[in-house]
Every structure is written in C-alpha cells, then in structure tokens.
Design a protein around this motif. Sequence first.
Motif, PDB file in Angstrom:
ATOM      1  N   ARG A  69      68.913  42.033  -7.177  1.00 37.00           N
ATOM      2  CA  ARG A  69      69.693  41.079  -6.367  1.00 37.00           C
ATOM      3  C   ARG A  69      68.890  39.825  -6.034  1.00 37.00           C
ATOM      4  O   ARG A  69      69.445  38.733  -5.937  1.00 37.00           O
ATOM      5  CB  ARG A  69      70.146  41.748  -5.072  1.00 37.00           C
ATOM      6  N   PHE A  70      67.590  39.971  -5.830  1.00 41.07           N
ATOM      7  CA  PHE A  70      66.725  38.848  -5.480  1.00 41.07           C
ATOM      8  C   PHE A  70      65.847  38.477  -6.675  1.00 41.07           C
ATOM      9  O   PHE A  70      65.439  39.351  -7.454  1.00 41.07           O
ATOM     10  CB  PHE A  70      65.812  39.196  -4.312  1.00 41.07           C
ATOM     11  N   THR A  71      65.559  37.200  -6.792  1.00 40.92           N
ATOM     12  CA  THR A  71      64.669  36.723  -7.841  1.00 40.92           C
ATOM     13  C   THR A  71      63.680  35.728  -7.262  1.00 40.92           C
ATOM     14  O   THR A  71      64.078  34.737  -6.644  1.00 40.92           O
ATOM     15  CB  THR A  71      65.457  36.036  -8.967  1.00 40.92           C
ATOM     16  N   ILE A  72      62.400  36.003  -7.458  1.00 41.28           N
ATOM     17  CA  ILE A  72      61.349  35.092  -7.001  1.00 41.28           C
ATOM     18  C   ILE A  72      60.863  34.263  -8.187  1.00 41.28           C
ATOM     19  O   ILE A  72      60.779  34.758  -9.318  1.00 41.28           O
ATOM     20  CB  ILE A  72      60.184  35.864  -6.349  1.00 41.28           C
ATOM     21  N   SER A  73      60.575  33.003  -7.923  1.00 39.96           N
ATOM     22  CA  SER A  73      60.056  32.129  -8.970  1.00 39.96           C
ATOM     23  C   SER A  73      59.151  31.094  -8.315  1.00 39.96           C
ATOM     24  O   SER A  73      59.153  30.944  -7.084  1.00 39.96           O
ATOM     25  CB  SER A  73      61.198  31.442  -9.733  1.00 39.96           C
ATOM     26  N   ARG A  74      58.408  30.390  -9.134  1.00 37.94           N
ATOM     27  CA  ARG A  74      57.499  29.379  -8.594  1.00 37.94           C
ATOM     28  C   ARG A  74      57.468  28.174  -9.516  1.00 37.94           C
ATOM     29  O   ARG A  74      57.668  28.291 -10.730  1.00 37.94           O
ATOM     30  CB  ARG A  74      56.088  29.953  -8.402  1.00 37.94           C
ATOM     31  N   ASP A  75      57.195  27.025  -8.909  1.00 44.18           N
ATOM     32  CA  ASP A  75      57.009  25.782  -9.651  1.00 44.18           C
ATOM     33  C   ASP A  75      55.664  25.225  -9.208  1.00 44.18           C
ATOM     34  O   ASP A  75      55.556  24.621  -8.130  1.00 44.18           O
ATOM     35  CB  ASP A  75      58.144  24.808  -9.347  1.00 44.18           C
ATOM     36  N   ASN A  76      54.654  25.442 -10.010  1.00 46.64           N
ATOM     37  CA  ASN A  76      53.303  25.033  -9.619  1.00 46.64           C
ATOM     38  C   ASN A  76      53.152  23.511  -9.573  1.00 46.64           C
ATOM     39  O   ASN A  76      52.305  22.991  -8.851  1.00 46.64           O
ATOM     40  CB  ASN A  76      52.283  25.637 -10.576  1.00 46.64           C
ATOM     41  N   ASP A  77      53.969  22.809 -10.325  1.00 48.42           N
ATOM     42  CA  ASP A  77      53.902  21.345 -10.294  1.00 48.42           C
ATOM     43  C   ASP A  77      54.395  20.800  -8.952  1.00 48.42           C
ATOM     44  O   ASP A  77      54.018  19.698  -8.543  1.00 48.42           O
ATOM     45  CB  ASP A  77      54.715  20.745 -11.426  1.00 48.42           C
ATOM     46  N   LYS A  78      55.256  21.572  -8.291  1.00 52.29           N
ATOM     47  CA  LYS A  78      55.801  21.158  -6.995  1.00 52.29           C
ATOM     48  C   LYS A  78      55.200  21.932  -5.832  1.00 52.29           C
ATOM     49  O   LYS A  78      55.627  21.757  -4.688  1.00 52.29           O
ATOM     50  CB  LYS A  78      57.325  21.340  -6.993  1.00 52.29           C
ATOM     51  N   ASN A  79      54.229  22.800  -6.117  1.00 47.75           N
ATOM     52  CA  ASN A  79      53.624  23.632  -5.063  1.00 47.75           C
ATOM     53  C   ASN A  79      54.697  24.368  -4.268  1.00 47.75           C
ATOM     54  O   ASN A  79      54.643  24.432  -3.027  1.00 47.75           O
ATOM     55  CB  ASN A  79      52.770  22.774  -4.121  1.00 47.75           C
ATOM     56  N   THR A  80      55.650  24.921  -4.960  1.00 48.48           N
ATOM     57  CA  THR A  80      56.802  25.528  -4.294  1.00 48.48           C
ATOM     58  C   THR A  80      57.128  26.886  -4.912  1.00 48.48           C
ATOM     59  O   THR A  80      57.016  27.066  -6.129  1.00 48.48           O
ATOM     60  CB  THR A  80      58.026  24.602  -4.401  1.00 48.48           C
ATOM     61  N   VAL A  81      57.538  27.794  -4.042  1.00 47.37           N
ATOM     62  CA  VAL A  81      58.012  29.091  -4.488  1.00 47.37           C
ATOM     63  C   VAL A  81      59.435  29.268  -3.964  1.00 47.37           C
ATOM     64  O   VAL A  81      59.772  28.773  -2.883  1.00 47.37           O
ATOM     65  CB  VAL A  81      57.084  30.228  -4.018  1.00 47.37           C
ATOM     66  N   TYR A  82      60.263  29.938  -4.743  1.00 51.33           N
ATOM     67  CA  TYR A  82      61.667  30.113  -4.415  1.00 51.33           C
ATOM     68  C   TYR A  82      62.022  31.589  -4.339  1.00 51.33           C
ATOM     69  O   TYR A  82      61.384  32.440  -4.968  1.00 51.33           O
ATOM     70  CB  TYR A  82      62.551  29.451  -5.488  1.00 51.33           C
ATOM     71  N   LEU A  83      63.064  31.873  -3.598  1.00 53.41           N
ATOM     72  CA  LEU A  83      63.638  33.212  -3.587  1.00 53.41           C
ATOM     73  C   LEU A  83      65.154  33.053  -3.655  1.00 53.41           C
ATOM     74  O   LEU A  83      65.762  32.533  -2.732  1.00 53.41           O
ATOM     75  CB  LEU A  83      63.242  34.006  -2.347  1.00 53.41           C
ATOM     76  N   GLN A  84      65.720  33.479  -4.777  1.00 54.68           N
ATOM     77  CA  GLN A  84      67.166  33.474  -4.945  1.00 54.68           C
ATOM     78  C   GLN A  84      67.701  34.804  -4.445  1.00 54.68           C
ATOM     79  O   GLN A  84      67.292  35.869  -4.925  1.00 54.68           O
ATOM     80  CB  GLN A  84      67.533  33.274  -6.416  1.00 54.68           C
ATOM     81  N   LEU A  85      68.612  34.737  -3.484  1.00 57.96           N
ATOM     82  CA  LEU A  85      69.191  35.933  -2.890  1.00 57.96           C
ATOM     83  C   LEU A  85      70.653  36.008  -3.298  1.00 57.96           C
ATOM     84  O   LEU A  85      71.439  35.134  -2.924  1.00 57.96           O
ATOM     85  CB  LEU A  85      69.099  35.897  -1.363  1.00 57.96           C
ATOM     86  N   ASN A  86      71.010  37.025  -4.054  1.00 55.88           N
ATOM     87  CA  ASN A  86      72.384  37.225  -4.484  1.00 55.88           C
ATOM     88  C   ASN A  86      72.914  38.546  -3.945  1.00 55.88           C
ATOM     89  O   ASN A  86      72.150  39.417  -3.544  1.00 55.88           O
ATOM     90  CB  ASN A  86      72.475  37.226  -6.015  1.00 55.88           C
ATOM     91  N   SER A  87      74.225  38.665  -3.959  1.00 56.11           N
ATOM     92  CA  SER A  87      74.886  39.904  -3.513  1.00 56.11           C
ATOM     93  C   SER A  87      74.338  40.359  -2.165  1.00 56.11           C
ATOM     94  O   SER A  87      73.985  41.529  -1.978  1.00 56.11           O
ATOM     95  CB  SER A  87      74.693  41.006  -4.564  1.00 56.11           C
ATOM     96  N   LEU A  88      74.292  39.438  -1.242  1.00 54.49           N
ATOM     97  CA  LEU A  88      73.679  39.719   0.051  1.00 54.49           C
ATOM     98  C   LEU A  88      74.467  40.742   0.837  1.00 54.49           C
ATOM     99  O   LEU A  88      75.701  40.799   0.777  1.00 54.49           O
ATOM    100  CB  LEU A  88      73.535  38.426   0.848  1.00 54.49           C
ATOM    101  N   LYS A  89      73.717  41.546   1.584  1.00 52.13           N
ATOM    102  CA  LYS A  89      74.279  42.606   2.409  1.00 52.13           C
ATOM    103  C   LYS A  89      73.891  42.361   3.863  1.00 52.13           C
ATOM    104  O   LYS A  89      72.861  41.709   4.128  1.00 52.13           O
ATOM    105  CB  LYS A  89      73.727  43.964   1.959  1.00 52.13           C
TER     106      LYS A  89
END
Length: 119
Positions: A69-89
């Motif tokens: 349901r969740f996906t973590i990713s990062r963009d090192n060029d932007k010094n940013t990390v993301y967390l996509q949260l789907n099908s939230l409960k």
Amino acid sequence: QVQLVESGGGLVQPGGSLRLSCAASRVSGNIFRFYTMGWYRQAPGEQRELAAAITRTGSTNYADSVKGRFTISRDNDKNTVYLQLNSLKPEDTAVYYCNADLGGSNKYWGQGTQVTVSS
C-alpha cells in the motif's frame, strides 16, 4: 545539523491516497545520498514505529502492515524522500516522521506531519 521538513499530510477518507514529502536542508546532495531515509509513524498512545525505509542503494523495507500500500522513494538531486500512501485505512492515522540516518550519532528527525484517515 541536518534539518528535515515534512509535508503532505492531511485528512483523507478510507481508501484514499496521500503523498508525503520530506525535504532535507543543511546537507549537501553528495552527502544526502548516503543517508538511510525512513518514515516512522506514531499513533496516539502508541510507540513510534518504522513504516518504510530506503537505503543509499535504493533498497527498501516496509512494515508488514503497509506492504503493498505504501511506497517509499527518494530524489537525491532534490534532497527529498517521499512516501506514497495508497488504500489508506483508519489504522494508518498517525503523525508521520521523517528520519535521516548516517550511522553513529548522525541521526535526525523532522517535526512530523499528521495523517488522519476518517470518513
């Protein structure tokens, strides 16, 4: 000292989605890429727990409760990390904290962003 600022939290209905972002400052991009970045969460009355993490090589790790349901990713060029949260409960309701870990004493936390899942 590394500063982490989370954003993207809010109120969402069950089954909905959110995308959290964590921007790191006071760290060069050449160093940021070496940090293991994690998203932790803490529900009221509960201990803080790891939701997802991503290493410098891109390897990911998820709590069983969020796998698929969740996906973590990062963009090192932007010094940013993301967390996509789907099908939230409703049980995903918590304050979500960003963490940067380079080992030893080089560990930093953001202030957190509230995610509330409710109809």
